[in-house]
Design a protein around this motif. Sequence first.
Motif, PDB file in Angstrom:
ATOM      1  N   ILE A  99       0.829  -1.215   0.000  1.00 32.26           N
ATOM      2  CA  ILE A  99       0.000   0.000   0.000  1.00 32.26           C
ATOM      3  C   ILE A  99       0.865   1.268   0.000  1.00 32.26           C
ATOM      4  CG2 ILE A  99      -1.701   1.325   1.317  1.00 32.26           C
ATOM      5  CD1 ILE A  99      -2.933  -1.402   2.114  1.00 32.26           C
ATOM      6  N   PRO A 100       1.823   1.412   0.927  1.00 36.35           N
ATOM      7  CA  PRO A 100       2.658   2.620   0.862  1.00 36.35           C
ATOM      8  C   PRO A 100       3.526   2.686  -0.397  1.00 36.35           C
ATOM      9  CG  PRO A 100       3.116   1.380   2.870  1.00 36.35           C
ATOM     10  CD  PRO A 100       2.107   0.627   2.113  1.00 36.35           C
ATOM     11  N   ILE A 101       3.968   1.520  -0.860  1.00 36.80           N
ATOM     12  CA  ILE A 101       4.771   1.504  -2.091  1.00 36.80           C
ATOM     13  C   ILE A 101       3.948   2.033  -3.260  1.00 36.80           C
ATOM     14  CG2 ILE A 101       5.908  -0.007  -3.761  1.00 36.80           C
ATOM     15  CD1 ILE A 101       6.665  -1.783  -1.343  1.00 36.80           C
ATOM     16  N   GLY A 102       2.697   1.615  -3.349  1.00 36.44           N
ATOM     17  CA  GLY A 102       1.829   2.088  -4.423  1.00 36.44           C
ATOM     18  C   GLY A 102       1.545   3.573  -4.345  1.00 36.44           C
ATOM     19  N   LEU A 103       1.333   4.072  -3.151  1.00 39.28           N
ATOM     20  CA  LEU A 103       1.064   5.500  -2.988  1.00 39.28           C
ATOM     21  C   LEU A 103       2.279   6.349  -3.344  1.00 39.28           C
ATOM     22  CD1 LEU A 103      -0.994   5.390   0.318  1.00 39.28           C
ATOM     23  CD2 LEU A 103      -1.833   6.062  -1.934  1.00 39.28           C
ATOM     24  N   ILE A 104       3.450   5.919  -2.895  1.00 36.33           N
ATOM     25  CA  ILE A 104       4.663   6.669  -3.224  1.00 36.33           C
ATOM     26  C   ILE A 104       4.946   6.586  -4.720  1.00 36.33           C
ATOM     27  CG2 ILE A 104       7.163   6.719  -2.884  1.00 36.33           C
ATOM     28  CD1 ILE A 104       6.606   5.860   0.033  1.00 36.33           C
ATOM     29  N   TRP A 105       4.753   5.411  -5.294  1.00 30.37           N
ATOM     30  CA  TRP A 105       4.973   5.230  -6.729  1.00 30.37           C
ATOM     31  C   TRP A 105       4.046   6.135  -7.536  1.00 30.37           C
ATOM     32  CZ3 TRP A 105       4.320  -0.195  -9.376  1.00 30.37           C
ATOM     33  CH2 TRP A 105       4.756  -0.128 -10.702  1.00 30.37           C
ATOM     34  N   TYR A 106       2.765   6.193  -7.139  1.00 29.09           N
ATOM     35  CA  TYR A 106       1.811   7.065  -7.829  1.00 29.09           C
ATOM     36  C   TYR A 106       2.204   8.536  -7.684  1.00 29.09           C
ATOM     37  CZ  TYR A 106      -2.551   9.392  -9.029  1.00 29.09           C
ATOM     38  OH  TYR A 106      -3.487  10.225  -9.595  1.00 29.09           O
ATOM     39  N   GLY A 107       2.702   8.893  -6.516  1.00 27.72           N
ATOM     40  CA  GLY A 107       3.095  10.279  -6.294  1.00 27.72           C
ATOM     41  C   GLY A 107       4.310  10.701  -7.099  1.00 27.72           C
ATOM     42  N   LEU A 108       5.197   9.766  -7.420  1.00 24.48           N
ATOM     43  CA  LEU A 108       6.430  10.108  -8.118  1.00 24.48           C
ATOM     44  C   LEU A 108       6.386   9.871  -9.622  1.00 24.48           C
ATOM     45  CD1 LEU A 108       9.072   8.728  -5.602  1.00 24.48           C
ATOM     46  CD2 LEU A 108       8.369  11.094  -5.953  1.00 24.48           C
ATOM     47  N   SER A 109       5.382   9.137 -10.112  1.00 23.84           N
ATOM     48  CA  SER A 109       5.355   8.814 -11.536  1.00 23.84           C
ATOM     49  C   SER A 109       4.247   9.587 -12.249  1.00 23.84           C
ATOM     50  CB  SER A 109       5.128   7.314 -11.727  1.00 23.84           C
ATOM     51  OG  SER A 109       3.809   6.977 -11.397  1.00 23.84           O
ATOM     52  N   ARG A 110       4.226   9.436 -13.559  1.00 23.12           N
ATOM     53  CA  ARG A 110       3.176  10.048 -14.362  1.00 23.12           C
ATOM     54  C   ARG A 110       2.168   9.008 -14.841  1.00 23.12           C
ATOM     55  NH1 ARG A 110       4.059  15.326 -15.872  1.00 23.12           N
ATOM     56  NH2 ARG A 110       6.158  16.075 -15.491  1.00 23.12           N
ATOM     57  N   SER A 111       2.262   7.799 -14.333  1.00 21.56           N
ATOM     58  CA  SER A 111       1.331   6.737 -14.713  1.00 21.56           C
ATOM     59  C   SER A 111      -0.031   6.988 -14.091  1.00 21.56           C
ATOM     60  CB  SER A 111       1.849   5.382 -14.248  1.00 21.56           C
ATOM     61  OG  SER A 111       3.120   5.123 -14.797  1.00 21.56           O
ATOM     62  N   SER A 112      -1.062   6.420 -14.714  1.00 19.32           N
ATOM     63  CA  SER A 112      -2.405   6.584 -14.167  1.00 19.32           C
ATOM     64  C   SER A 112      -2.571   5.697 -12.932  1.00 19.32           C
ATOM     65  CB  SER A 112      -3.453   6.212 -15.215  1.00 19.32           C
ATOM     66  OG  SER A 112      -3.398   4.828 -15.491  1.00 19.32           O
ATOM     67  N   TRP A 113      -3.567   6.006 -12.135  1.00 17.81           N
ATOM     68  CA  TRP A 113      -3.777   5.227 -10.926  1.00 17.81           C
ATOM     69  C   TRP A 113      -4.193   3.800 -11.257  1.00 17.81           C
ATOM     70  CZ3 TRP A 113      -8.467   3.070  -9.776  1.00 17.81           C
ATOM     71  CH2 TRP A 113      -9.577   3.577 -10.422  1.00 17.81           C
ATOM     72  N   GLN A 114      -4.830   3.584 -12.419  1.00 15.53           N
ATOM     73  CA  GLN A 114      -5.207   2.224 -12.806  1.00 15.53           C
ATOM     74  C   GLN A 114      -3.973   1.374 -13.086  1.00 15.53           C
ATOM     75  OE1 GLN A 114      -6.520   4.962 -14.387  1.00 15.53           O
ATOM     76  NE2 GLN A 114      -8.742   4.842 -14.262  1.00 15.53           N
ATOM     77  N   GLU A 115      -2.978   1.951 -13.758  1.00 11.02           N
ATOM     78  CA  GLU A 115      -1.751   1.211 -14.047  1.00 11.02           C
ATOM     79  C   GLU A 115      -0.996   0.880 -12.760  1.00 11.02           C
ATOM     80  OE1 GLU A 115       0.333   3.800 -16.661  1.00 11.02           O
ATOM     81  OE2 GLU A 115      -0.881   3.264 -18.406  1.00 11.02           O
ATOM     82  N   ILE A 116      -0.933   1.835 -11.852  1.00 12.24           N
ATOM     83  CA  ILE A 116      -0.248   1.610 -10.576  1.00 12.24           C
ATOM     84  C   ILE A 116      -0.981   0.539  -9.780  1.00 12.24           C
ATOM     85  CG2 ILE A 116       0.483   2.677  -8.410  1.00 12.24           C
ATOM     86  CD1 ILE A 116       2.063   3.716 -10.777  1.00 12.24           C
ATOM     87  N   LEU A 117      -2.305   0.584  -9.775  1.00 14.78           N
ATOM     88  CA  LEU A 117      -3.085  -0.401  -9.036  1.00 14.78           C
ATOM     89  C   LEU A 117      -2.865  -1.807  -9.588  1.00 14.78           C
ATOM     90  CD1 LEU A 117      -5.196  -0.875  -6.816  1.00 14.78           C
ATOM     91  CD2 LEU A 117      -6.950  -0.562  -8.555  1.00 14.78           C
ATOM     92  N   LYS A 118      -2.855  -1.946 -10.906  1.00 12.26           N
ATOM     93  CA  LYS A 118      -2.594  -3.259 -11.518  1.00 12.26           C
ATOM     94  C   LYS A 118      -1.212  -3.777 -11.133  1.00 12.26           C
ATOM     95  CE  LYS A 118      -5.436  -2.329 -15.565  1.00 12.26           C
ATOM     96  NZ  LYS A 118      -5.406  -2.035 -17.009  1.00 12.26           N
ATOM     97  N   ALA A 119      -0.223  -2.910 -11.168  1.00  8.48           N
ATOM     98  CA  ALA A 119       1.139  -3.332 -10.818  1.00  8.48           C
ATOM     99  C   ALA A 119       1.237  -3.727  -9.350  1.00  8.48           C
ATOM    100  CB  ALA A 119       2.118  -2.219 -11.137  1.00  8.48           C
ATOM    101  N   ILE A 120       0.612  -2.964  -8.480  1.00  7.81           N
ATOM    102  CA  ILE A 120       0.677  -3.248  -7.050  1.00  7.81           C
ATOM    103  C   ILE A 120      -0.056  -4.544  -6.715  1.00  7.81           C
ATOM    104  CG2 ILE A 120      -0.075  -2.396  -4.786  1.00  7.81           C
ATOM    105  CD1 ILE A 120       2.480  -1.121  -5.944  1.00  7.81           C
ATOM    106  N   VAL A 121      -1.198  -4.772  -7.345  1.00  8.61           N
ATOM    107  CA  VAL A 121      -1.911  -6.034  -7.130  1.00  8.61           C
ATOM    108  C   VAL A 121      -1.065  -7.196  -7.641  1.00  8.61           C
ATOM    109  CG1 VAL A 121      -3.928  -7.374  -7.861  1.00  8.61           C
ATOM    110  CG2 VAL A 121      -4.210  -5.028  -7.075  1.00  8.61           C
ATOM    111  N   GLY A 122      -0.400  -7.014  -8.768  1.00  9.04           N
ATOM    112  CA  GLY A 122       0.486  -8.050  -9.283  1.00  9.04           C
ATOM    113  C   GLY A 122       1.648  -8.340  -8.346  1.00  9.04           C
ATOM    114  N   ILE A 123       2.209  -7.299  -7.757  1.00  8.46           N
ATOM    115  CA  ILE A 123       3.307  -7.478  -6.803  1.00  8.46           C
ATOM    116  C   ILE A 123       2.802  -8.224  -5.565  1.00  8.46           C
ATOM    117  CG2 ILE A 123       4.845  -6.247  -5.222  1.00  8.46           C
ATOM    118  CD1 ILE A 123       5.085  -4.087  -7.422  1.00  8.46           C
ATOM    119  N   ALA A 124       1.627  -7.854  -5.077  1.00  6.92           N
ATOM    120  CA  ALA A 124       1.078  -8.518  -3.888  1.00  6.92           C
ATOM    121  C   ALA A 124       0.765  -9.983  -4.167  1.00  6.92           C
ATOM    122  CB  ALA A 124      -0.179  -7.788  -3.412  1.00  6.92           C
TER     123      ALA A 124
END
Length: 98
Positions: A63-88
């Motif tokens: 969860i914190p990794i996804g939030l920090i990643w979203y804050g630092l990147s230009r990717s959409s929240w859907q892409e970040i969510l898919k990646a974070i769910v995949g990591i989990a």
Amino acid sequence: MPSKRDIIGNSPPSNGLRWSHFQWNRISAFFVGVVAMGLYFSMNSVVDANQIPSWGYEILAVIPIGLIWYGLSRSSWQEILKAIVGIAVGGMLGIYAF
């Protein structure tokens, strides 16, 4: 009757700081992620380690990794969510497979 444009005039755009250009949702996500990371690291002093299963730590860590990643990147929240769910999911498969 004069219009607003006639009264105000056509002033050139300012070169100063424009608050509307900041992406406040990304800035907020970054700071919430930093606070969540701090809470995650201090969780062992508050909660007994036997109360949380291993998959719970895996979910709480991304969860914190996804939030920090979203804050630092230009990717959409859907892409970040898919990646974070995949990591989990990958982390949980690693916990139970090995």
